[in-house]
Motif scaffolding. Structure first.
Motif, PDB file in Angstrom:
ATOM      1  N   ARG A   7      -2.026  -9.792  -3.729  1.00 55.99           N
ATOM      2  CA  ARG A   7      -2.646  -8.677  -3.376  1.00 55.99           C
ATOM      3  C   ARG A   7      -2.310  -8.059  -1.880  1.00 55.99           C
ATOM      4  O   ARG A   7      -2.417  -6.776  -1.713  1.00 55.99           O
ATOM      5  CB  ARG A   7      -4.344  -9.187  -3.265  1.00 55.99           C
ATOM      6  N   GLY A   8      -2.289  -9.005  -1.121  1.00 58.52           N
ATOM      7  CA  GLY A   8      -1.644  -8.465   0.307  1.00 58.52           C
ATOM      8  C   GLY A   8      -0.419  -7.698   0.456  1.00 58.52           C
ATOM      9  O   GLY A   8      -0.319  -6.805   1.042  1.00 58.52           O
ATOM     10  N   LEU A   9       0.488  -8.208  -0.520  1.00 56.01           N
ATOM     11  CA  LEU A   9       1.787  -7.659  -0.340  1.00 56.01           C
ATOM     12  C   LEU A   9       1.783  -6.110  -0.952  1.00 56.01           C
ATOM     13  O   LEU A   9       2.395  -5.268  -0.483  1.00 56.01           O
ATOM     14  CB  LEU A   9       2.880  -8.261  -1.152  1.00 56.01           C
ATOM     15  N   THR A  10       0.793  -5.838  -1.870  1.00 54.22           N
ATOM     16  CA  THR A  10       0.657  -4.584  -2.643  1.00 54.22           C
ATOM     17  C   THR A  10       0.022  -3.811  -1.630  1.00 54.22           C
ATOM     18  O   THR A  10       0.404  -2.634  -1.541  1.00 54.22           O
ATOM     19  CB  THR A  10      -0.055  -4.907  -3.964  1.00 54.22           C
ATOM     20  N   ALA A  11      -0.914  -4.286  -1.139  1.00 53.56           N
ATOM     21  CA  ALA A  11      -1.626  -3.320   0.045  1.00 53.56           C
ATOM     22  C   ALA A  11      -0.853  -2.823   1.047  1.00 53.56           C
ATOM     23  O   ALA A  11      -0.937  -1.849   1.639  1.00 53.56           O
ATOM     24  CB  ALA A  11      -2.965  -4.040   0.399  1.00 53.56           C
ATOM     25  N   LEU A  16       2.065   0.922   4.128  1.00 54.85           N
ATOM     26  CA  LEU A  16       3.510   1.168   4.935  1.00 54.85           C
ATOM     27  C   LEU A  16       4.092   2.631   4.327  1.00 54.85           C
ATOM     28  O   LEU A  16       4.504   3.406   5.067  1.00 54.85           O
ATOM     29  CB  LEU A  16       4.401   0.200   4.718  1.00 54.85           C
ATOM     30  N   ALA A  17       3.868   2.541   2.889  1.00 54.02           N
ATOM     31  CA  ALA A  17       4.628   3.979   2.379  1.00 54.02           C
ATOM     32  C   ALA A  17       3.702   5.116   3.076  1.00 54.02           C
ATOM     33  O   ALA A  17       4.377   6.239   3.454  1.00 54.02           O
ATOM     34  CB  ALA A  17       4.459   3.809   0.955  1.00 54.02           C
ATOM     35  N   PHE A  18       2.218   5.075   2.960  1.00 54.75           N
ATOM     36  CA  PHE A  18       1.483   6.385   3.441  1.00 54.75           C
ATOM     37  C   PHE A  18       1.784   6.401   4.991  1.00 54.75           C
ATOM     38  O   PHE A  18       1.889   7.720   5.321  1.00 54.75           O
ATOM     39  CB  PHE A  18       0.173   5.990   3.192  1.00 54.75           C
ATOM     40  N   THR A  19       2.175   5.279   5.593  1.00 54.82           N
ATOM     41  CA  THR A  19       2.253   5.530   7.145  1.00 54.82           C
ATOM     42  C   THR A  19       3.634   6.099   7.403  1.00 54.82           C
ATOM     43  O   THR A  19       3.659   7.177   8.159  1.00 54.82           O
ATOM     44  CB  THR A  19       2.253   4.041   7.892  1.00 54.82           C
ATOM     45  N   LEU A  20       4.555   5.843   6.706  1.00 54.15           N
ATOM     46  CA  LEU A  20       6.012   6.107   6.815  1.00 54.15           C
ATOM     47  C   LEU A  20       6.011   7.576   6.510  1.00 54.15           C
ATOM     48  O   LEU A  20       6.618   8.465   6.966  1.00 54.15           O
ATOM     49  CB  LEU A  20       7.081   5.507   5.889  1.00 54.15           C
ATOM     50  N   LEU A  21       5.480   8.009   5.213  1.00 50.97           N
ATOM     51  CA  LEU A  21       5.025   9.249   4.824  1.00 50.97           C
ATOM     52  C   LEU A  21       4.779  10.301   5.937  1.00 50.97           C
ATOM     53  O   LEU A  21       5.196  11.472   6.371  1.00 50.97           O
ATOM     54  CB  LEU A  21       4.601   9.529   3.531  1.00 50.97           C
ATOM     55  N   SER A  22       3.377   9.942   6.499  1.00 47.66           N
ATOM     56  CA  SER A  22       2.749  10.735   7.445  1.00 47.66           C
ATOM     57  C   SER A  22       3.441  10.712   8.632  1.00 47.66           C
ATOM     58  O   SER A  22       3.650  11.834   9.327  1.00 47.66           O
ATOM     59  CB  SER A  22       1.549  10.124   7.623  1.00 47.66           C
TER      60      SER A  22
END
Length: 144
Positions: A7-11, A16-22
């Motif tokens: 669960r932790g790795l998925t979250a 990180l994907a959202f942070t990198l995009l933003s």
């Protein structure tokens, strides 16, 4: 530590994907349209854009290192790197220390998405640290 790897790795990947995009969108706009943002006295527009690029690359490296160490099970080290990476989102609030940017709404919103991503990353790091503190074997490794 199945919880951190499952669960932790998925979250973490989603955060990180959202942070990198933003941050990529916001920092790119800061570089390409540096003159549209409030300027700090004594720092030229070109120098400001250069500083943004350096900060983006440096902070993103911390994010990559945090993710890598998380995958390798070096959780405490990973969490430290991820906390440093979260500064990439918090730094966006720095615009308001100078003045309110007069930029289009979409780009203005990226200031807040950066901040939100940093806060979500903090929440994740706090959650993971609490999970690690509940594991006696991992806690004992810290005291040696």
């Amino acid at each position: 530590m199945e919880t951190l790897q499952g669960r932790g790795l998925t979250a973490l990947r989603l955060i990180l994907a959202f942070t990198l995009l933003s941050t990529t969108l916001h920092y790119a706009h800061n570089v390409l349209r540096a003159a549209d943002y409030p300027q700090v006295e004594g720092i030229s527009v070109g120098m400001a854009a250069t500083l943004v690029v350096v900060a983006y690359v440096l902070l993103t490296v911390f994010g990559v290192l945090g993710y890598r160490d998380y995958l390798r099970g070096r959780y405490w080290r990973a969490l430290a790197f991820l906390m440093v990476y979260s500064l990439s989102g918090l730094a966006s609030l720095g615009h308001f220390l100078v003045a309110v940017p007069q930029i289009p709404a979409f780009w203005f919103a990226t200031i807040y998405t950066d901040t939100a991503s940093a806060l979500v990353l903090w929440a994740f790091v706090t959650w993971a640290a609490m999970k690690l503190n509940r594991e006696p074997a991992l806690r004992d490794q810290l005291s040696t």
